[in-house]
Scaffold this active site. Sequence first.
Site, PDB file in Angstrom:
ATOM      1  N   ASN A  26       0.794  -1.223   0.000  1.00 56.60           N
ATOM      2  CA  ASN A  26       0.000   0.000   0.000  1.00 56.60           C
ATOM      3  C   ASN A  26       0.829   1.277   0.000  1.00 56.60           C
ATOM      4  OD1 ASN A  26      -2.657  -1.228   0.045  1.00 56.60           O
ATOM      5  ND2 ASN A  26      -2.070  -1.941   2.088  1.00 56.60           N
ATOM      6  N   GLU A  76      19.748   4.886 -10.053  1.00 57.47           N
ATOM      7  CA  GLU A  76      18.776   3.886 -10.523  1.00 57.47           C
ATOM      8  C   GLU A  76      18.025   4.425 -11.742  1.00 57.47           C
ATOM      9  OE1 GLU A  76      15.587   2.921  -7.833  1.00 57.47           O
ATOM     10  OE2 GLU A  76      14.768   1.411  -9.188  1.00 57.47           O
TER      11      GLU A  76
END
Lengths: 253, 437
Positions: B172, B291
Amino acid sequence: MKILVGIKRVVDYAVKVRVSKGTVDLANVKQSMNPFCEIAVEEAVRLKESKNASEVVALSIGPKQCTETIRTALAMGCDRGIHIQTDLRTDYMDLQPFAIAQLFQKIVEKEKSDLVLLGKQGIDSDCGQTGPMLAGMMGWPQVTFAAKVEVKDGGLLVERETDSGTETIQVKSLPAVVTCDLRLNEPRYATLPNIMKAKKKPVETLKAEEMGVDLVPHNQVLEILEPPPRKEGIMVENVDSLIDKLRNEAQVI
Amino acid sequence: MFTRAGYAPFASAVTRLPSLLASVGPARRTLSSPSINALFNPTDEHLAMRATLRTFVEREVEPQAAHYNKTETFNRDLFRKLGTVDQDHGLGVLGLTVPEEYGGLGLDATAVALTHEELSYSDPAFCLAYLAHALLLANNLAVNGSEAQKSRWLPDICAGTVVGGMCMSEPNAGTDVLGMKTNATAIEGGGGWKLNGTKMWITNGTLDGRTTGDIFLVYARTGPAKTDLTQFVVEKNMPGFSLGQKIVDKLGMRASMTAELVFEDVILSHDHVVGEVNEATLCMMRNLEIERIGLAAMALGIARRSIDEMKRYALERQAFGARNLFEFGQIQRLIAESYAEYMAGRCYVYGVANSLDLNKAGNGLDADGTKLYCAKMSKEVADRAIQVMGGYGYVGEYKVERLWRDAKLLEIGGGTNESHHKNMARDLRKRGIAPLD
């Protein structure tokens, strides 16, 4: 055993070359190590790994970008490099095998090499002459088109490609010149750690003009032509008409 | 045309070394100006790396990509070859940015970009597994870990004897990363930390589908403030650490394993805390920049391959009596626009990567920007490749449908498009009315 391996920088095998102004256009064309020289480097490194060779020296003749080619050879496992610098073209236009073999001779004498491994030919000029000429100048035995090299009884056992198969030749003793054919081995790729280590390996730079060798070509290239485009084929109706055309039009059967 | 496989003028016909390059076509003439090529390969080492990667990808990566995509499995053996465990035969890129004393190469962000670009040319999913290991785990630990931690874990990570990743997203909490619920509480008496929670979408979370991957950096809440996050090392087989599920049936990136990981009262000693307690938000932000460069570079590999494939097909296919598809304006548009967008993205990525400092945060705007632009670009270029190839493009054998599916992940993973919008707009708003440079 000290090995000298020759590495030629040529137009990359995958490039479709263009002819302009009577010669192959080299501007902005990717160049890399002659594939047969890569095979020679691999064989030299394997001889070192199997403890048959004590040192492998890579020699390249050509413009300053040859240092890239030498670095590749060092990353594959050669111990040090020698660069004979020249701005003359090495694809037969300027510098030709006779002069190149003499330059090699100078280095072989200086380095006291026991074995010279070369590609069977450069893929630019396809001469295949440097190895035999060098062996002749040195008065050494030579084996061309090697498909297998084995160290045996202080000499070499070499399997050699011929038009009809292979023949096996015993080189009774070293020194010798061996030129390498396609099936000899599959060259390794340089690993990244080895590329980094290669940066620290020594490369000696010499000037071709200062080697005491006559660099002037003995042959002159008059013209270079692109191969003519292939003519469009035709579809034949059936086997009979194919045979008919082969017999009567092409006159090949 | 000369190809190694076919070139044996004096010998009997020799056919080996099946060459991808040969099959793609003869054009290896440099198309772009020297200044652009210098951007992509700033040094001789970068050029040599690219050449080596290209050979490796052609020989080792390309032949296996379709199989692992189809079976949704991870090629552990090939991953090993990226490390240094096989002396002198391993490619050695797992510790690309890790200092040499810990078994890495100590290379820069440009090396990161070109490695991801080259691997993704043939197998973006395999590259994603590489990214999780080399950037999210290895680079993160190299930048943020202590001397002792780096000596303890990095050599195995660089060698490739262990495979791991990083745990940030939760079931979540994705783009809203600071909304994470996983927490670590200090054990009374100073005996370390107790970790609880569930992490989701973890690349390399499992390798075999049954057990967890080997080693992870896990972000967890350790204080009341929103940014009170701490980073921990969690290793396979620690009591309480288990595989929730291997996530199956993904649209793309099927050869990289994705998992849900569960932490139930995992006891961690103090030497498993990476960086300062409650200070991990900075580690996170710093590592996200590289990244994003890696992911944007993956998009470049996908785009370059898609262009090669559509070009090749267009050259071969005949229609309406024309010589080939290049004669048609509609096809010309698909190919030309793809190339222009690909080059724009490539210049942006290398332009940012060439001066990105791996140890500092501060390139967020453009790191986000490269990924935002390139992800969409690669998806559209792969889409055009399918369009050029028609029905063939829609079939696995022609590869571009896989690239298209893989490209979509780049708009979600490592930052959704929406997270990039949010971050970039925030950075640009901060500049107020100051004009751009």
